[in-house]
Enzyme design. Structure first.
Site, mmCIF file in Angstrom:
data_model
loop_
_atom_site.group_PDB
_atom_site.id
_atom_site.type_symbol
_atom_site.label_atom_id
_atom_site.label_comp_id
_atom_site.label_asym_id
_atom_site.label_seq_id
_atom_site.Cartn_x
_atom_site.Cartn_y
_atom_site.Cartn_z
ATOM 1 N N ASN A 1 -4.093 33.826 40.353
ATOM 2 C CA ASN A 1 -3.963 34.910 39.377
ATOM 3 C C ASN A 1 -4.085 34.400 37.947
ATOM 4 O O ASN A 1 -4.677 35.068 37.094
ATOM 5 C CB ASN A 1 -2.627 35.630 39.558
ATOM 6 C CG ASN A 1 -2.623 36.541 40.770
ATOM 7 O OD1 ASN A 1 -3.336 36.284 41.736
ATOM 8 N ND2 ASN A 1 -1.837 37.591 40.732
ATOM 9 N N GLU B 1 -7.605 33.962 37.249
ATOM 10 C CA GLU B 1 -8.152 35.319 37.086
ATOM 11 C C GLU B 1 -7.941 35.800 35.630
ATOM 12 O O GLU B 1 -8.862 36.363 35.022
ATOM 13 C CB GLU B 1 -7.430 36.222 38.087
ATOM 14 C CG GLU B 1 -7.781 37.678 38.075
ATOM 15 C CD GLU B 1 -6.890 38.430 39.089
ATOM 16 O OE1 GLU B 1 -6.787 38.007 40.260
ATOM 17 O OE2 GLU B 1 -6.281 39.447 38.690
ATOM 18 N N LYS C 1 -1.406 31.231 45.223
ATOM 19 C CA LYS C 1 -1.742 32.614 44.823
ATOM 20 C C LYS C 1 -1.431 32.816 43.338
ATOM 21 O O LYS C 1 -2.192 33.477 42.626
ATOM 22 C CB LYS C 1 -0.959 33.613 45.684
ATOM 23 C CG LYS C 1 -1.071 35.078 45.239
ATOM 24 C CD LYS C 1 -2.498 35.579 45.296
ATOM 25 C CE LYS C 1 -2.701 37.071 45.135
ATOM 26 N NZ LYS C 1 -1.939 37.828 44.206
HETATM 27 P P1 NBP Z 1 4.855 48.485 45.923
HETATM 28 O O1 NBP Z 1 4.954 47.161 45.274
HETATM 29 O O2 NBP Z 1 4.708 49.678 45.079
HETATM 30 O O3 NBP Z 1 6.150 48.669 46.857
HETATM 31 C C1 NBP Z 1 6.395 49.877 47.526
HETATM 32 C C2 NBP Z 1 6.931 49.618 48.900
HETATM 33 O O4 NBP Z 1 8.164 48.885 48.819
HETATM 34 C C3 NBP Z 1 7.239 50.902 49.632
HETATM 35 O O5 NBP Z 1 6.902 50.732 50.979
HETATM 36 C C4 NBP Z 1 8.739 51.015 49.429
HETATM 37 O O6 NBP Z 1 9.382 51.815 50.393
HETATM 38 C C5 NBP Z 1 9.134 49.598 49.596
HETATM 39 N N1 NBP Z 1 10.512 49.295 49.181
HETATM 40 C C6 NBP Z 1 11.073 49.270 47.956
HETATM 41 BR BR1 NBP Z 1 10.208 49.700 46.408
HETATM 42 N N2 NBP Z 1 12.362 48.937 47.955
HETATM 43 C C7 NBP Z 1 12.657 48.732 49.253
HETATM 44 C C8 NBP Z 1 13.847 48.365 49.916
HETATM 45 N N3 NBP Z 1 14.958 48.092 49.247
HETATM 46 N N4 NBP Z 1 13.806 48.265 51.265
HETATM 47 C C9 NBP Z 1 12.682 48.523 51.951
HETATM 48 N N5 NBP Z 1 11.500 48.855 51.361
HETATM 49 C C10 NBP Z 1 11.501 48.975 50.037
HETATM 50 O O7 NBP Z 1 3.692 48.465 47.022
HETATM 51 P P2 NBP Z 1 2.196 47.878 46.950
HETATM 52 O O8 NBP Z 1 1.517 48.199 45.672
HETATM 53 O O9 NBP Z 1 1.571 48.295 48.220
HETATM 54 O O10 NBP Z 1 2.403 46.293 46.975
HETATM 55 C C11 NBP Z 1 3.113 45.644 48.011
HETATM 56 C C12 NBP Z 1 3.222 44.170 47.680
HETATM 57 O O11 NBP Z 1 1.908 43.609 47.624
HETATM 58 C C13 NBP Z 1 3.864 43.870 46.339
HETATM 59 O O12 NBP Z 1 4.643 42.705 46.432
HETATM 60 C C14 NBP Z 1 2.681 43.614 45.429
HETATM 61 O O13 NBP Z 1 2.998 42.783 44.335
HETATM 62 C C15 NBP Z 1 1.725 42.943 46.389
HETATM 63 N N6 NBP Z 1 0.318 43.027 46.024
HETATM 64 C C16 NBP Z 1 -0.202 44.155 45.506
HETATM 65 C C17 NBP Z 1 -1.556 44.223 45.175
HETATM 66 C C18 NBP Z 1 -2.153 45.469 44.627
HETATM 67 O O14 NBP Z 1 -3.333 45.451 44.286
HETATM 68 N N7 NBP Z 1 -1.406 46.558 44.538
HETATM 69 C C19 NBP Z 1 -2.368 43.128 45.396
HETATM 70 C C20 NBP Z 1 -1.835 42.005 45.961
HETATM 71 C C21 NBP Z 1 -0.485 41.966 46.271
HETATM 72 P P3 NBP Z 1 9.595 53.387 50.114
HETATM 73 O O15 NBP Z 1 8.326 54.041 50.521
HETATM 74 O O16 NBP Z 1 10.731 53.726 51.012
HETATM 75 O O17 NBP Z 1 9.931 53.539 48.674
#
Ligand code: NBP
Length: 479
Positions: free
Chosen positions: A186, A189, A182
């Site tokens: 990237n 990309e 992955k």
């Molecule tokens: P985020 O990367 O913004 O993470 C937010 C989530 O993490 C929320 O559910 C939050 O819970 C939770 N969280 C955190 Br912050 N600290 C925590 C903790 N200590 N314990 C439990 N939960 C915790 O979310 P995302 O943009 O949906 O991405 C998720 C993953 O997917 C990331 O690793 C990202 O790199 C990857 N990813 C993202 C994309 C994209 O396009 N965005 C693409 C591919 C992969 P809360 O609601 O309680 O704060």
């Protein structure tokens, strides 16, 4: 226990992945999020999904059938470690924890080792395709044990994108292999995006065409060998008019490119493995260069070429840029696949490069027709030493090289930065060179550090007594 799969972390990626899972026949999805409000919101917005909401890790574990399977979609780094620990506390041997976030592969190797000691399976799975991919079908790159793949395989196959009838998921290799691949995805990309941006810049500055006109050119290119998601969205971005100013949006956006670090990881890893990924490196550095406005403001006073840049034959120039883009793209992918091969050798992963090119054909950001040609190349010769030497690519490079050179010359003469185009051409000329000035570098190293050298005409390792009478002696190999 009523759910066969669970999702922890219900931000944009997690909620979309949970909805994707729930939409497939036979799945019942348990959901959990640290702040419970998000769980309730998702439940309320999507009653059709039949989610099983849970308010604690213990409740989450109790709601899952054995072997329990949970996909974590939380912020990479410390949050991921925290969630893994919480799941390990409530799961049992044989259960499966999947990290679908963007973890750095050495973290995945470390986590897999630690979790395995508890008898629980840990799978680092790279997921590409952004929000839309997560909802409709991403490209999935899972690592982890063969045992976990037995349970996980059918679930991931059911939610992955489909390309030419095949789901875009394969068991990449053990422990960190999925996140490694992955990461390289990237990196590629980054290179692909930078190359497209350079092509746009050259055409705009060389021909004076408007962004909307260039959008049409990209749309046209998207019907040929360059057909890809990134070319398609480039046309969309270039066509966009800013509602406030009436100007092309691309002229209103601040020209400083951000990065979340996966390009830098790809380059750092390549440096450690000794694999030249110059296209990816230049793309990563180009983003860094753009993001130093203070330096750029001062350097803006430095002189450029005296003459105005204007191409004589617009259509011929645009075709040259297209050929240069395709040739540079071949180099970037060839370098990326070299890095995967080197990583597999270093970390003892059995990675099928042809299978990787196939799972990138759908769902992910670099999806493209071109990946079929890569699959063909590895099908014909699984141990292909360099992708760019496969007949289809060698032919494209031979068709494009004269144009490629003209474009790089034009860019240099016009004072237009084209770091990815020009470094890719240098790589091409370097890799195909019969002799490289590396011989001189070895001489220099031997001079100041007695690092020794090999001779083209006999076996052994040699050193010249540079500070003595300059005779040559046979020496121990010290590199
Ligand atoms: P985020 O990367 O913004 O993470 C937010 C989530 O993490 C929320 O559910 C939050 O819970 C939770 N969280 C955190 Br912050 N600290 C925590 C903790 N200590 N314990 C439990 N939960 C915790 O979310 P995302 O943009 O949906 O991405 C998720 C993953 O997917 C990331 O690793 C990202 O790199 C990857 N990813 C993202 C994309 C994209 O396009 N965005 C693409 C591919 C992969 P809360 O609601 O309680 O704060």
């Amino acid at each position: 226990a009523s759910a066969n799969i669970g999702v922890v972390g219900l931000a944009v990626m997690g909620s979309n992945l949970a909805r994707n899972l729930a939409s497939r026949e036979g799945n019942t999805v348990a959901i959990f999020n640290r702040s419970h409000a998000k769980t309730e919101a998702l439940l309320a917005e999507h009653p059709e999904a039949g989610f099983v909401p849970t308010a604690s890790y213990a409740e989450f574990a109790a709601s899952l059938q054995k072997p329990r399977t949970a996909i974590i979609m939380v912020k990479a780094g410390v949050p991921t470690d925290a969630v893994i620990q919480s799941l390990v506390d409530v799961f049992e041997p044989g259960d499966i924890i999947v990290d679908g976030g963007n973890a750095y592969f050495p973290d995945t190797i470390r986590r897999e080792k630690a979790v395995r000691e508890t008898g629980i399976n840990f799978v680092g799975a790279g997921i590409s395709g952004g929000e839309e991919g997560a909802l409709l079908g991403p490209s999935i790159m899972p690592g982890g044990s063969d045992e976990s793949w037995v349970t996980l395989g059918p679930i991931l196959r059911s939610i992955a994108a489909i390309a030419e009838g095949e789901p875009c998921v394969t068991h990449v290799g053990h422990d960190g292999a999925g996140h490694f691949v992955k990461m390289v995805h990237n990196g590629i990309e980054y290179a692909d995006m930078q190359l497209i941006a350079e092509a746009y810049d050259l055409i705009r500055r060389g021909t004076g065409k408007t962004p909307a006109e260039i959008a049409d050119i990209f749309a046209e290119w998207n019907r040929g060998e360059l057909e890809s998601y990134l070319i398609e969205i480039t046309a969309e971005v270039l066509r966009q008019i800013d509602a406030e100013t009436g100007q092309p949006l691309v002229d209103i956006i601040v020209d400083q490119a951000g990065a979340k670090g996966t390009g830098a990881w790809t380059v750092q890893t390549a440096l450690a493995l000794g694999v030249p990924v110059s296209g990816i490196a230049e793309a990563t550095f180009a983003r860094s260069l753009s993001s130093h406005p203070e330096q750029r403001a001062v350097a803006a006073g430095l002189p450029g070429p005296e003459d105005e840049f204007e191409v004589e034959d617009t259509d011929a120039f645009i075709e040259d840029v297209r050929l240069a883009l395709f040739a540079s793209k071949i180099v970037a992918y060839s370098q990326g696949f070299d890095e995967i091969r080197a990583g597999a050798a270093e970390y003892d992963w059995q990675i099928d490069l042809g299978a990787i090119s196939k799972i990138w054909r759908g769902g992910c950001i670099i999806r493209a027709q071109f990946l079929n040609r890569i699959a063909d190349a590895y099908a014909a010769e699984p141990e292909l030493p360099a992708l760019l030497t496969a007949p289809y690519f060698a032919d494209a490079l031979s068709r494009g090289q004269a144009a490629w050179r003209r474009v790089v010359i034009a860019a240099a003469q016009a004072g237009i930065p084209a770091p990815a185009f020009s470094s890719s051409l240098s790589y091409y000329d370097g890799i195909r060179a019969e002799r490289l000035p590396a011989a001189l570098v070895q001489g220099q190293r031997d001079f100041f550090g007695a690092h020794t050298y090999k001779r083209i005409d006999k076996e052994g390792t040699f050193h010249t007594l540079w500070s003595g009478d300059r005779t040559e002696i046979e020496a121990e190999d010290t590199h």
